[in-house]
Design a protein around this motif. Structure first.
Motif, PDB file in Angstrom:
ATOM      1  N   PRO A   1      42.637  51.775  50.272  1.00 26.41           N
ATOM      2  CA  PRO A   1      42.559  51.800  48.810  1.00 26.41           C
ATOM      3  C   PRO A   1      41.116  51.599  48.361  1.00 26.41           C
ATOM      4  O   PRO A   1      40.307  51.018  49.084  1.00 26.41           O
ATOM      5  N   PRO A   2      40.782  52.077  47.170  1.00 26.75           N
ATOM      6  CA  PRO A   2      39.417  51.908  46.689  1.00 26.75           C
ATOM      7  C   PRO A   2      39.101  50.444  46.456  1.00 26.75           C
ATOM      8  O   PRO A   2      39.983  49.637  46.174  1.00 26.75           O
ATOM      9  N   ALA A   3      37.853  50.096  46.576  1.00 26.88           N
ATOM     10  CA  ALA A   3      37.419  48.717  46.351  1.00 26.88           C
ATOM     11  C   ALA A   3      37.317  48.487  44.852  1.00 26.88           C
ATOM     12  O   ALA A   3      36.474  49.062  44.173  1.00 26.88           O
ATOM     13  N   LEU A   4      38.212  47.678  44.332  1.00 26.86           N
ATOM     14  CA  LEU A   4      38.230  47.370  42.913  1.00 26.86           C
ATOM     15  C   LEU A   4      37.822  45.915  42.716  1.00 26.86           C
ATOM     16  O   LEU A   4      38.246  45.040  43.459  1.00 26.86           O
ATOM     17  N   ARG A   5      37.003  45.694  41.717  1.00 27.33           N
ATOM     18  CA  ARG A   5      36.581  44.328  41.414  1.00 27.33           C
ATOM     19  C   ARG A   5      37.288  43.871  40.154  1.00 27.33           C
ATOM     20  O   ARG A   5      37.457  44.635  39.207  1.00 27.33           O
ATOM     21  N   LEU A   6      37.656  42.612  40.142  1.00 23.80           N
ATOM     22  CA  LEU A   6      38.262  42.056  38.946  1.00 23.80           C
ATOM     23  C   LEU A   6      37.159  41.696  37.960  1.00 23.80           C
ATOM     24  O   LEU A   6      36.110  41.190  38.337  1.00 23.80           O
ATOM     25  N   SER A   7      37.394  41.971  36.707  1.00 25.19           N
ATOM     26  CA  SER A   7      36.420  41.666  35.669  1.00 25.19           C
ATOM     27  C   SER A   7      36.881  40.459  34.873  1.00 25.19           C
ATOM     28  O   SER A   7      38.056  40.086  34.894  1.00 25.19           O
ATOM     29  N   SER A   8      35.959  39.871  34.134  1.00 26.49           N
ATOM     30  CA  SER A   8      36.306  38.722  33.307  1.00 26.49           C
ATOM     31  C   SER A   8      37.220  39.179  32.173  1.00 26.49           C
ATOM     32  O   SER A   8      37.238  40.344  31.780  1.00 26.49           O
ATOM     33  N   ARG A   9      37.979  38.238  31.636  1.00 22.95           N
ATOM     34  CA  ARG A   9      38.905  38.572  30.553  1.00 22.95           C
ATOM     35  C   ARG A   9      38.153  39.067  29.326  1.00 22.95           C
ATOM     36  O   ARG A   9      38.610  39.964  28.626  1.00 22.95           O
ATOM     37  N   ALA A  10      36.995  38.473  29.060  1.00 24.75           N
ATOM     38  CA  ALA A  10      36.211  38.881  27.896  1.00 24.75           C
ATOM     39  C   ALA A  10      35.764  40.334  28.034  1.00 24.75           C
ATOM     40  O   ALA A  10      35.824  41.114  27.073  1.00 24.75           O
ATOM     41  N   LEU A  11      35.321  40.727  29.231  1.00 25.51           N
ATOM     42  CA  LEU A  11      34.888  42.102  29.456  1.00 25.51           C
ATOM     43  C   LEU A  11      36.066  43.068  29.347  1.00 25.51           C
ATOM     44  O   LEU A  11      35.961  44.130  28.727  1.00 25.51           O
ATOM     45  N   VAL A  12      37.205  42.718  29.923  1.00 26.63           N
ATOM     46  CA  VAL A  12      38.393  43.578  29.849  1.00 26.63           C
ATOM     47  C   VAL A  12      38.832  43.730  28.390  1.00 26.63           C
ATOM     48  O   VAL A  12      39.155  44.834  27.940  1.00 26.63           O
ATOM     49  N   ALA A  13      38.812  42.638  27.613  1.00 29.03           N
ATOM     50  CA  ALA A  13      39.195  42.707  26.202  1.00 29.03           C
ATOM     51  C   ALA A  13      38.236  43.605  25.425  1.00 29.03           C
ATOM     52  O   ALA A  13      38.659  44.393  24.574  1.00 29.03           O
ATOM     53  N   ALA A  14      36.944  43.514  25.705  1.00 25.84           N
ATOM     54  CA  ALA A  14      35.955  44.352  25.018  1.00 25.84           C
ATOM     55  C   ALA A  14      36.162  45.826  25.358  1.00 25.84           C
ATOM     56  O   ALA A  14      36.076  46.692  24.477  1.00 25.84           O
ATOM     57  N   ILE A  15      36.449  46.131  26.612  1.00 28.68           N
ATOM     58  CA  ILE A  15      36.686  47.519  27.017  1.00 28.68           C
ATOM     59  C   ILE A  15      37.944  48.063  26.358  1.00 28.68           C
ATOM     60  O   ILE A  15      37.962  49.182  25.851  1.00 28.68           O
ATOM     61  N   GLU A  16      39.009  47.250  26.330  1.00 28.28           N
ATOM     62  CA  GLU A  16      40.252  47.695  25.697  1.00 28.28           C
ATOM     63  C   GLU A  16      40.061  47.906  24.203  1.00 28.28           C
ATOM     64  O   GLU A  16      40.579  48.861  23.630  1.00 28.28           O
ATOM     65  N   ARG A  17      39.301  47.012  23.543  1.00 30.53           N
ATOM     66  CA  ARG A  17      39.035  47.153  22.113  1.00 30.53           C
ATOM     67  C   ARG A  17      38.233  48.437  21.848  1.00 30.53           C
ATOM     68  O   ARG A  17      38.491  49.158  20.890  1.00 30.53           O
ATOM     69  N   ASP A  18      37.283  48.721  22.724  1.00 25.83           N
ATOM     70  CA  ASP A  18      36.484  49.936  22.587  1.00 25.83           C
ATOM     71  C   ASP A  18      37.355  51.182  22.752  1.00 25.83           C
ATOM     72  O   ASP A  18      37.238  52.133  21.972  1.00 25.83           O
ATOM     73  N   GLU A  19      38.224  51.190  23.736  1.00 26.52           N
ATOM     74  CA  GLU A  19      39.099  52.340  23.960  1.00 26.52           C
ATOM     75  C   GLU A  19      40.080  52.513  22.807  1.00 26.52           C
ATOM     76  O   GLU A  19      40.385  53.632  22.397  1.00 26.52           O
ATOM     77  N   ARG A  20      40.586  51.399  22.268  1.00 27.05           N
ATOM     78  CA  ARG A  20      41.535  51.457  21.163  1.00 27.05           C
ATOM     79  C   ARG A  20      40.860  51.990  19.891  1.00 27.05           C
ATOM     80  O   ARG A  20      41.488  52.656  19.076  1.00 27.05           O
ATOM     81  N   SER A  21      39.552  51.737  19.736  1.00 32.14           N
ATOM     82  CA  SER A  21      38.861  52.163  18.517  1.00 32.14           C
ATOM     83  C   SER A  21      38.672  53.674  18.449  1.00 32.14           C
ATOM     84  O   SER A  21      38.351  54.205  17.390  1.00 32.14           O
ATOM     85  N   ARG A  22      38.864  54.372  19.538  1.00 28.00           N
ATOM     86  CA  ARG A  22      38.738  55.839  19.511  1.00 28.00           C
ATOM     87  C   ARG A  22      39.796  56.473  18.626  1.00 28.00           C
ATOM     88  O   ARG A  22      39.518  57.390  17.865  1.00 28.00           O
ATOM     89  N   THR A  23      41.026  55.988  18.745  1.00 30.16           N
ATOM     90  CA  THR A  23      42.130  56.597  18.009  1.00 30.16           C
ATOM     91  C   THR A  23      42.597  55.761  16.830  1.00 30.16           C
ATOM     92  O   THR A  23      43.206  56.278  15.913  1.00 30.16           O
TER      93      THR A  23
END
Length: 93
Positions: A42-64
């Protein structure tokens, strides 16, 4: 460049870099020159901090579904005055 895992009979697993999608099914061992077969993992995936994941999700949600601002945000209060006399002479923004 991507890192691919290969298995050498003598030296065990060896990581080799190839451009993405160009790794051959076999490669030669960098230590002994013997043929190695490619391991699929499987690909090497790194876990990110909750703050970073929340910021990425907020950014993706703002597109639509962008957030609409109805008023200018309240101005933050001034920072506390410096208590040391030398700091009081410094210019303020």
């Amino acid at each position: 460049m991507a890192v691919y895992a290969f298995q050498c009979v003598e030296h065990g697993p060896v990581d080799v870099r190839f451009p993405i999608g160009t790794a051959p099914p076999t490669s030669s061992c960098p230590r002994c020159g013997a043929a190695m077969r490619r391991l699929f993992s499987p690909p090497a995936l790194r876990l990110s901090s909750r703050a970073l994941v929340a910021a990425i999700e907020r950014d993706e949600r703002s597109r639509t579904d962008p957030e609409v601002v109805t008023a200018i945000p309240a101005r933050a209060g001034r920072p506390a005055r410096a208590t040391h006399p030398a700091q009081q002479r410094l210019p303020r923004p």
